[in-house]
Design a protein around this motif. Sequence first.
Motif, short mmCIF file in Angstrom:
data_model
loop_
_atom_site.label_atom_id
_atom_site.label_comp_id
_atom_site.label_asym_id
_atom_site.label_seq_id
_atom_site.Cartn_x
_atom_site.Cartn_y
_atom_site.Cartn_z
N HIS A 7 -4.15 0.02 -7.12
CA HIS A 7 -3.12 -0.87 -6.59
C HIS A 7 -2.30 -0.22 -5.49
N THR A 8 -2.54 1.06 -5.19
CA THR A 8 -1.80 1.73 -4.13
C THR A 8 -2.12 1.06 -2.80
N ASP A 9 -1.09 0.79 -2.00
CA ASP A 9 -1.27 -0.04 -0.81
C ASP A 9 -1.60 0.82 0.41
N SER B 231 -6.69 -10.60 -1.28
CA SER B 231 -5.82 -9.76 -2.10
C SER B 231 -4.52 -9.52 -1.34
N LEU C 148 -3.04 -6.69 -1.16
CA LEU C 148 -3.01 -5.33 -0.65
C LEU C 148 -3.46 -5.33 0.81
N LYS D 260 -2.61 -12.40 -5.58
CA LYS D 260 -2.49 -11.08 -6.22
C LYS D 260 -3.61 -10.84 -7.23
N ARG E 266 -6.55 -8.40 -6.44
CA ARG E 266 -6.34 -6.95 -6.27
C ARG E 266 -7.48 -6.12 -6.87
#
Length: 210
Positions: free
Chosen positions: A24-26, A55, A57, A79, A82
């Motif tokens: 989930h790190t953008d 997504s 992101l 979302k 993701r």
Amino acid sequence: MSRRVVCLRHGQTLWNVEKRFQGHTDIPLDETGLAQAARAASLLAALRPTMIVSSDLRRAYDTAAALGRLTRLDVAVDKDLRERGGGEWEGLTRAEIAAGWPREFADWEAPGGEPVTHVAERVSSAVRRWADRLAPDGLLVVASHGAAIRLGVARLMGLPEELWPTLGGLGNCSWSVLEEGRKGWRLMEHNAGTLPEPVQSDDSPEATQS
């Protein structure tokens, strides 16, 4: 005519190159990833998509936005598309994960991470939800992530969980094509758009082998 869905993986990021678990790190696209997104957009625009969803992101959204600019379609955001959450592994390289969590690495189950069954269900449900909005001959492009797409596709096709690893990973800015048949969704193409090459993804090692 049948409804179709193109599941497009995002372009390359620095963490892909460094073989880091992104989850989930953008993380943004790198220069190569931006070029990949532009190339994929030029190819997919020829299919005349009628809807684009991404997504939330930015590596996926910016990939989708390249197609949106060419087709003059807005990009919706969901979302539920993701990538699989990586828990304690996010930001770590595959070598660091293997050294620090050998048992969990073998099962590809991150401490504090998201179960594959949860990912498969949320992604497949999101794809169905957006596909339901298509006209009978519509084409939906879904911009998402490697593990998320593979798991979502497997669930959409009704594969039992023990067979999910039979689907290989997707390269950056490669895509899979699904078509709705009388008995459900069928996989028409997988990892299309690039020549076969090693896949750097958050997916399990067995799914990313070349």
